[in-house]
Motif scaffolding. Structure first.
Motif, short mmCIF file in Angstrom:
data_model
loop_
_atom_site.label_atom_id
_atom_site.label_comp_id
_atom_site.label_asym_id
_atom_site.label_seq_id
_atom_site.Cartn_x
_atom_site.Cartn_y
_atom_site.Cartn_z
N THR A 99 0.83 -1.20 0.00
CA THR A 99 0.00 0.00 0.00
C THR A 99 0.87 1.26 0.00
OG1 THR A 99 -1.76 -1.15 1.20
CG2 THR A 99 -1.79 1.25 1.27
N ALA A 100 1.91 1.25 0.83
CA ALA A 100 2.80 2.40 0.90
C ALA A 100 3.60 2.58 -0.38
CB ALA A 100 3.75 2.24 2.09
N THR A 101 4.10 1.47 -0.93
CA THR A 101 4.86 1.53 -2.19
C THR A 101 3.97 2.02 -3.32
OG1 THR A 101 6.21 -0.32 -1.42
CG2 THR A 101 6.30 0.20 -3.77
N GLY A 118 -9.98 -5.57 2.86
CA GLY A 118 -10.63 -4.29 2.58
C GLY A 118 -10.45 -3.90 1.12
N PHE A 119 -9.23 -4.12 0.61
CA PHE A 119 -8.94 -3.86 -0.80
C PHE A 119 -9.85 -4.70 -1.69
CE2 PHE A 119 -6.67 -4.60 -4.76
CZ PHE A 119 -6.03 -3.40 -5.05
N ALA A 154 -5.99 6.19 0.18
CA ALA A 154 -4.66 6.02 0.76
C ALA A 154 -4.63 4.82 1.71
CB ALA A 154 -4.25 7.29 1.49
N PHE A 155 -5.69 4.60 2.45
CA PHE A 155 -5.74 3.49 3.40
C PHE A 155 -5.60 2.15 2.68
CE2 PHE A 155 -8.15 0.35 5.93
CZ PHE A 155 -7.47 0.44 7.14
N LEU A 156 -6.29 2.01 1.56
CA LEU A 156 -6.27 0.74 0.82
C LEU A 156 -5.22 0.71 -0.28
CD1 LEU A 156 -10.13 0.17 0.48
CD2 LEU A 156 -8.56 -0.84 2.16
N GLY A 157 -4.63 1.87 -0.61
CA GLY A 157 -3.61 1.90 -1.66
C GLY A 157 -4.16 1.85 -3.06
#
Length: 272
Positions: free
Chosen positions: A48-50, A106-107, A163-166
Motif C-alpha cells: 500500500t505504501a509503495t 478491505g482492498f 490512501a488506506f487501501l492503496g
C-alpha cells in the motif's frame, strides 16, 4: 521477484495510468503483495505504501503530460485538492497501524463493491450521448466535463479510503466523472491530478515514518524502494509515449477494460 520482471510489470503500470487513471495502484498493490510475501502480514502494508509512491510519480508525470485544456474543469477546485490531500495523510496513517488482513480484504471488498456498482447502476459502461453533450465543452473526445462530478465535501473520505487501501483516487473519481457525462478519456485524464493530490502527502508521510519492518533491507518507512524504482523505470517512458500518441479506444471497450482490471486486481490480492 527480479528487478527485470518488475520493470516489465511497470510497463503495464504505465499503460493503466494513461488508459484508466489508476496511477498504478491496482497493479502495484497486487504485485508488491506477491513480491514481498516473505514479510507475512506486513506485505500488504508495504504494498500500500509503495503504491502511494509509484502513483505519486506516475500521476504527476501524466498530469504534466496532459493535453492543454484537458484539466480545465479542475480550475478553481483548490478546496477539493486540499481535502483530498488531508484525507490521503489520514488514510496512510490509519493503514500504518491496521492489521494486514484488514488491508488485504478491505482492498478486495472495496473493488468488489465498486465492480458491482459499475455493472448494476447505469451511467458508467455506456454514457448517454445526451449526457456527454450537456457535460462537455465543444463535444471533443478529449474534453472534460464542465462540472467534475466530484463534490468538494467528498474529498476527505475519498482521500482517506484511497490512501488506506492503496487504490488511488481513480476508483472513486473515474465513475463519478463518467456519470457526470465525461468520456472515459476525459474521466481518466482528470483522475490523475486528483490522485496526485492524495498521494503527495500520503507518500511523504509513509516515507518519513520509521520502517514498518525494522532492519529490513530496501525499505524506507513502509516503502519498498527497489520495487518502486523498477516499476517506475518501466512505467515512465510508457506514460510519456502514450500521452504524446494516445490510443483511441471505443468507449464501451474502454469502460469494460476498466472493470476487467478491477476484477483482476481483486483476484490477485485475494489469492496472494
Amino acid at each position: 521477484m527480479s528487478f527485470v520482471v518488475l520493470v516489465v510489470i511497470g510497463v503495464l503500470v504505465g499503460i493503466t495510468t494513461v488508459l484508466f487513471g489508476f496511477g498504478g495502484g491496482f497493479v502495484t498493490v497486487p504485485i508488491i503483495t506477491v513480491a514481498d510475501a516473505a514479510l507475512g502480514g506486513d506485505a500488504v502494508r508495504v504494498a500500500t505504501a509503495t503504491s502511494a509512491l509509484v502513483m505519486l510519480v506516475n500521476a504527476a508525470l501524466a498530469t504534466v503530460s496532459a493535453r492543454r485544456g484537458a484539466l480545465a474543469p479542475l480550475r478553481g477546485r483548490s478546496p477539493l485538492f486540499v481535502l483530498l490531500g488531508v484525507g490521503g495523510a489520514v488514510g496512510v496513517l490509519a493503514a500504518r497501524g491496521a492489521p494486514g488482513a484488514l488491508l488485504r480484504w478491505g482492498f478486495v471488498a472495496y473493488l468488489g463493491v465498486t465492480v458491482a456498482d459499475l455493472l448494476l447502476r447505469p451511467g458508467f459502461l455506456r454514457s448517454s450521448a445526451t449526457d456527454r453533450a450537456v457535460a462537455t465543452r465543444g463535444g471533443g473526445r478529449d474534453q472534460g466535463p464542465t462540472r467534475t462530478g466530484v463534490p468538494t465535501a467528498t474529498g476527505l473520505p475519498i482521500g482517506a479510503v484511497a490512501a488506506f487501501l492503496g487504490v488511488g483516487g481513480s476508483v472513486v473519481t473515474v465513475p463519478m466523472l463518467r456519470r457526470s457525462g465525461a468520456t472515459m478519456t476525459a474521466a481518466t485524464t482528470l483522475a490523475n491530478p486528483l490522485t496526485l493530490a492524495i498521494t503527495l502527502p500520503a507518500a511523504a508521510v509513509t516515507m518519513l515514518l520509521p520502517a514498518v519492518v525494522p532492519h529490513t533491507a530496501g525499505l524506507v518507512g513502509a516503502v519498498d524502494v527497489r520495487a518502486a524504482a523498477a516499476l517506475l523505470v518501466g512505467a515512465m517512458p510508457v506514460i510519456v509515449l502514450l500521452r504524446r500518441r494516445p490510443p483511441h479506444l471505443p468507449e464501451v471497450v474502454h469502460a469494460w477494460g476498466y472493470v476487467a482490471l478491477l476484477v483482476a486486481a481483486g483476484i490477485v490480492v485475494a489469492l496472494g
